[in-house]
Design a protein around this motif. Structure first.
Motif, PDB file in Angstrom:
ATOM      1  N   PRO A 120     131.500  46.178  34.273  1.00 14.62           N
ATOM      2  CA  PRO A 120     130.389  46.837  33.570  1.00 14.62           C
ATOM      3  C   PRO A 120     130.200  48.275  34.049  1.00 14.62           C
ATOM      4  CG  PRO A 120     129.523  45.467  35.318  1.00 14.62           C
ATOM      5  CD  PRO A 120     131.017  45.294  35.352  1.00 14.62           C
ATOM      6  N   GLY A 121     129.514  49.040  33.200  1.00 12.54           N
ATOM      7  CA  GLY A 121     129.078  50.372  33.607  1.00 12.54           C
ATOM      8  C   GLY A 121     127.688  50.351  34.204  1.00 12.54           C
ATOM      9  N   LEU A 122     126.939  49.261  33.939  1.00  8.49           N
ATOM     10  CA  LEU A 122     125.589  49.098  34.482  1.00  8.49           C
ATOM     11  C   LEU A 122     125.415  47.651  34.906  1.00  8.49           C
ATOM     12  CD1 LEU A 122     122.646  49.966  35.034  1.00  8.49           C
ATOM     13  CD2 LEU A 122     122.139  49.493  32.634  1.00  8.49           C
ATOM     14  N   LEU A 123     124.968  47.445  36.135  1.00 10.05           N
ATOM     15  CA  LEU A 123     124.667  46.115  36.670  1.00 10.05           C
ATOM     16  C   LEU A 123     123.175  46.024  36.941  1.00 10.05           C
ATOM     17  CD1 LEU A 123     125.378  43.340  37.965  1.00 10.05           C
ATOM     18  CD2 LEU A 123     125.721  44.590  40.115  1.00 10.05           C
ATOM     19  N   ILE A 124     122.545  44.953  36.450  1.00  9.62           N
ATOM     20  CA  ILE A 124     121.132  44.686  36.712  1.00  9.62           C
ATOM     21  C   ILE A 124     121.045  43.342  37.419  1.00  9.62           C
ATOM     22  CG2 ILE A 124     118.861  44.292  35.697  1.00  9.62           C
ATOM     23  CD1 ILE A 124     119.622  46.146  33.441  1.00  9.62           C
ATOM     24  N   LEU A 125     120.471  43.344  38.618  1.00  8.10           N
ATOM     25  CA  LEU A 125     120.356  42.136  39.432  1.00  8.10           C
ATOM     26  C   LEU A 125     118.887  41.803  39.626  1.00  8.10           C
ATOM     27  CD1 LEU A 125     121.855  40.008  41.132  1.00  8.10           C
ATOM     28  CD2 LEU A 125     121.568  41.520  43.097  1.00  8.10           C
ATOM     29  N   THR A 139     123.716  50.626  39.341  1.00  9.60           N
ATOM     30  CA  THR A 139     123.153  49.320  39.677  1.00  9.60           C
ATOM     31  C   THR A 139     121.635  49.425  39.750  1.00  9.60           C
ATOM     32  OG1 THR A 139     125.129  48.724  40.931  1.00  9.60           O
ATOM     33  CG2 THR A 139     123.149  47.441  41.345  1.00  9.60           C
ATOM     34  N   LEU A 140     120.966  48.477  39.105  1.00 10.83           N
ATOM     35  CA  LEU A 140     119.505  48.361  39.168  1.00 10.83           C
ATOM     36  C   LEU A 140     119.174  47.054  39.868  1.00 10.83           C
ATOM     37  CD1 LEU A 140     118.421  49.561  35.620  1.00 10.83           C
ATOM     38  CD2 LEU A 140     117.831  50.646  37.771  1.00 10.83           C
ATOM     39  N   LEU A 141     118.513  47.136  41.008  1.00 19.44           N
ATOM     40  CA  LEU A 141     118.117  45.974  41.785  1.00 19.44           C
ATOM     41  C   LEU A 141     116.615  45.768  41.658  1.00 19.44           C
ATOM     42  CD1 LEU A 141     120.120  46.647  45.095  1.00 19.44           C
ATOM     43  CD2 LEU A 141     120.845  45.304  43.107  1.00 19.44           C
ATOM     44  N   VAL A 142     116.199  44.549  41.396  1.00 22.74           N
ATOM     45  CA  VAL A 142     114.781  44.195  41.363  1.00 22.74           C
ATOM     46  C   VAL A 142     114.390  43.702  42.747  1.00 22.74           C
ATOM     47  CG1 VAL A 142     113.017  42.729  40.338  1.00 22.74           C
ATOM     48  CG2 VAL A 142     114.873  43.634  38.925  1.00 22.74           C
ATOM     49  N   GLY A 143     113.311  44.222  43.285  1.00 23.24           N
ATOM     50  CA  GLY A 143     112.837  43.847  44.612  1.00 23.24           C
ATOM     51  C   GLY A 143     111.457  43.236  44.569  1.00 23.24           C
ATOM     52  N   HIS A 144     111.232  42.253  45.432  1.00 27.15           N
ATOM     53  CA  HIS A 144     109.902  41.656  45.570  1.00 27.15           C
ATOM     54  C   HIS A 144     109.039  42.517  46.492  1.00 27.15           C
ATOM     55  CE1 HIS A 144     111.748  37.434  44.608  1.00 27.15           C
ATOM     56  NE2 HIS A 144     111.784  38.265  43.590  1.00 27.15           N
ATOM     57  N   VAL A 145     107.738  42.290  46.447  1.00 26.55           N
ATOM     58  CA  VAL A 145     106.804  42.988  47.321  1.00 26.55           C
ATOM     59  C   VAL A 145     105.987  41.956  48.070  1.00 26.55           C
ATOM     60  CG1 VAL A 145     106.664  45.051  45.883  1.00 26.55           C
ATOM     61  CG2 VAL A 145     105.074  43.179  45.496  1.00 26.55           C
ATOM     62  N   THR A 146     105.472  42.375  49.214  1.00 28.97           N
ATOM     63  CA  THR A 146     104.603  41.521  50.016  1.00 28.97           C
ATOM     64  C   THR A 146     103.169  41.628  49.514  1.00 28.97           C
ATOM     65  OG1 THR A 146     104.220  43.279  51.631  1.00 28.97           O
ATOM     66  CG2 THR A 146     106.126  41.853  51.989  1.00 28.97           C
ATOM     67  N   LYS A 147     102.273  40.886  50.150  1.00 35.19           N
ATOM     68  CA  LYS A 147     100.864  40.933  49.739  1.00 35.19           C
ATOM     69  C   LYS A 147     100.224  42.280  50.028  1.00 35.19           C
ATOM     70  CE  LYS A 147      99.302  38.881  54.116  1.00 35.19           C
ATOM     71  NZ  LYS A 147      98.556  37.757  54.731  1.00 35.19           N
ATOM     72  N   ASP A 148     100.842  43.085  50.921  1.00 35.87           N
ATOM     73  CA  ASP A 148     100.342  44.419  51.198  1.00 35.87           C
ATOM     74  C   ASP A 148     100.906  45.472  50.263  1.00 35.87           C
ATOM     75  OD1 ASP A 148      98.907  43.381  53.311  1.00 35.87           O
ATOM     76  OD2 ASP A 148     100.555  43.679  54.740  1.00 35.87           O
ATOM     77  N   GLY A 149     101.782  45.066  49.327  1.00 40.75           N
ATOM     78  CA  GLY A 149     102.374  46.009  48.401  1.00 40.75           C
ATOM     79  C   GLY A 149     103.655  46.643  48.886  1.00 40.75           C
ATOM     80  N   GLN A 150     104.142  46.277  50.089  1.00 43.20           N
ATOM     81  CA  GLN A 150     105.387  46.818  50.616  1.00 43.20           C
ATOM     82  C   GLN A 150     106.573  46.022  50.074  1.00 43.20           C
ATOM     83  OE1 GLN A 150     105.406  49.606  52.444  1.00 43.20           O
ATOM     84  NE2 GLN A 150     103.168  49.682  52.419  1.00 43.20           N
ATOM     85  N   ILE A 151     107.741  46.687  49.998  1.00 44.63           N
ATOM     86  CA  ILE A 151     108.945  46.018  49.520  1.00 44.63           C
ATOM     87  C   ILE A 151     109.361  44.969  50.535  1.00 44.63           C
ATOM     88  CG2 ILE A 151     111.342  46.347  48.837  1.00 44.63           C
ATOM     89  CD1 ILE A 151     110.642  49.137  47.958  1.00 44.63           C
TER      90      ILE A 151
END
Length: 506
Positions: free
Chosen positions: A169-174, A213-225
């Protein structure tokens, strides 16, 4: 003479932080990477070794001879996302998009995947949180179907790399990096070691193939990655997806960007059919009324480089408890408390026995000091039940001494207000170039700003020639000098209202 025996150096013990995975050569009480206390533990010995020089992948060249065309940004098909990225996605760039659950990350990236997919640049969407059927249902709902969009549901790093080899691919989304794990390492997905390994492998694949590449990240309850802080250092771009789940507005802010500025903001609107970009989002922050209402004032805030017209509301009622309430929504409580003190001390507005409620419209959060003057005017308007005109905006920071200070981008704010049809503005001194046809009144302190309110003009003036016996001429009794302003009816306010000039205020 006995021969000397060569002894090998003993391996030194190593220590590792159980919170972020940072490795150290000695024990410390506080991890220098994540600043957590009591998380450094000994886990083994690290042999002392040196690295010899090896073959290079490509010889070093003068920087002027490097071809920069290979790093030209390509549009994602979503203009608001391109604005934040600095023009689009650069081949080989790795972007981390983080946000709270339910804010719309997966919906936005699925729309990007469909619009960016072409015959020459395929898109591979890998989901580790949902099944392929669930993603297909969302794609049908938001009309994100494309022949060149490939979908896979995997949670193993080796399988993801195999899909990359097969699809090219030319673009990867995870979606998301915390759900993928490597079989070579121990630990559950989302742990510090697993996140670091997965991110490192995908970054190497992106750089070698020139694949964005586009990576989706979770956040903590404080709003930090969530995960190790090293993840934000490894990627090229870090974006924060913000928004209240009870409101339609969504904002994307750039936290880190190696290919552009970080002061741009993308605005989106979330609805049943998906998420769409908003080129002019000011309409979400305003309330359309036929007649003005007391306790409301408009201001212009800057989100990055983008000016947005927002509405501030204030409501004052008689308190039924000994300690009056001070409730805010969309505004900072400490700053509201400071503005209320300034309005009461330097503006002559009595607030002691009143419950005060302040809020914004449309779910926008105002943290910029430029909204101070609008908040003060809204509070004064509510206290006297005097509506402000609909065509008025107020811009300025209020200090503890009652002065109105300058803010950045006044000309840009006035131009946006004039574009939306506002004809009058209260601003700090020296606003710069004013849009033609717009009347701007410069106010240097909160007293001048409150005197520009139509209802404040009817303040009863003490007569200097009728001073009571025992009171020096030229001075009126305290109750006359502090006489409350006479409220005006909305029709009278709008009939012939014109803001006072600076000379008239003097």
């Amino acid at each position: 003479m006995a021969a000397r025996t060569k002894t090998s150096a003993k391996p030194r013990p190593a220590y590792r932080c159980t919170e972020c995975g940072h490795q150290l050569l000695k024990w410390v009480g506080r991890c220098p990477e994540c600043n957590a206390w009591g998380t450094v533990e000994e886990y083994g010995a690290v042999p002392i070794r040196t690295t010899a020089a090896g073959p290079v992948s490509s010889p070093a060249k003068p920087i002027a001879q490097i071809d920069g065309q290979v790093a030209t940004a390509r549009s994602t098909g979503v203009p608001e996302l391109d604005r934040v990225l600095g023009g689009g996605l650069v081949p080989g760039a790795v972007v981390l998009l983080a946000g709270e659950p339910g804010v719309g990350k997966s919906t936005l990236l699925l729309d990007v995947a469909a619009k960016a997919a072409t015959d020459r640049h395929r898109t591979l969407y890998v989901t580790g949180e949902e099944s392929a059927g669930q993603v297909r249902l969302r794609a049908d709902r938001i009309n994100a179907l494309s022949e060149h969009l490939y979908l896979a549901a995997e949670q193993d790093l080796g399988a993801v790399l195999g899909h990359i080899e097969a699809v090219n691919p030319g673009l990867l989304i995870l979606d998301s990096v915390q759900t993928i794990a490597s079989a070579e390492l121990d630990g559950a997905p989302g742990g510090p070691a697993q996140v670091r390994e997965v991110a490192g492998a995908l970054i190497r694949a992106s750089k070698e193939r020139g694949m964005a590449t586009l990576l989706v990240g979770h956040v903590t309850k404080d709003g930090q990655i969530a995960g190790p802080r090293l993840l934000e250092h490894l990627v090229d771009v870090v974006l924060s997806f913000e928004g209240d789940r009870h409101a339609r507005l969504r904002l994307i802010r750039g936290v880190k960007n190696r290919y552009g500025a970080t002061d741009e903001v993308g605005c989106f609107e979330l609805h049943d059919e998906g998420i769409v970009g908003l080129a002019d989002p000011s309409g979400l922050f305003l309330t359309r009324r036929d007649k003005p209402v007391a306790g409301t004032c408009l201001t212009v805030t800057l989100e990055g480089k983008r000016p947005l017209v927002a509405e501030v509301q204030a409501l004052m009622v008689d308190s039924q408890i000994p300690s009056p309430r001070r409730t805010t929504s969309g505004l900072e409580s400490p700053r509201i408390a400071m503005i209320l003190a300034v309005v009461e001390r330097h503006g002559g507005v009595k607030l002691g026995k009143q419950d005060i409620y302040t809020a914004t419209v449309g779910g926008v959060k105002l943290t910029e000091p430029s909204a101070d003057l609008a908040i003060a005017l809204a509070v004064a308007s509510s206290s006297t039940d005097t509506p402000l005109p609909n065509n008025l905006v107020a811009i300025g920071e209020v200090g503890l001494a009652g002065e109105v200070r300058r803010v950045t981008g006044v000309q840009r704010r006035l131009a946006e207000a004039h574009r939306l049809g506002f004809t009058h503005a209260l601003v700090p001194p020296d606003p710069g170039k004013v849009p033609p046809g717009m009347k701007v009144v410069e106010v240097s302190d909160i007293g001048e700003a409150l005197r520009a309110i139509p209802g404040r003009r009817a303040r009863s003036k003490p007569r200097q020639d009728a001073a009571p016996q025992g009171v020096p001429a030229g001075r009126a009794p305290a109750r006359e000098r502090a006489a409350a302003p006479v409220p005006a009816y909305p029709d009278e306010v709008m009939a012939g209202w014109e803001p006072l000039d600076s000379d008239e205020l003097a």
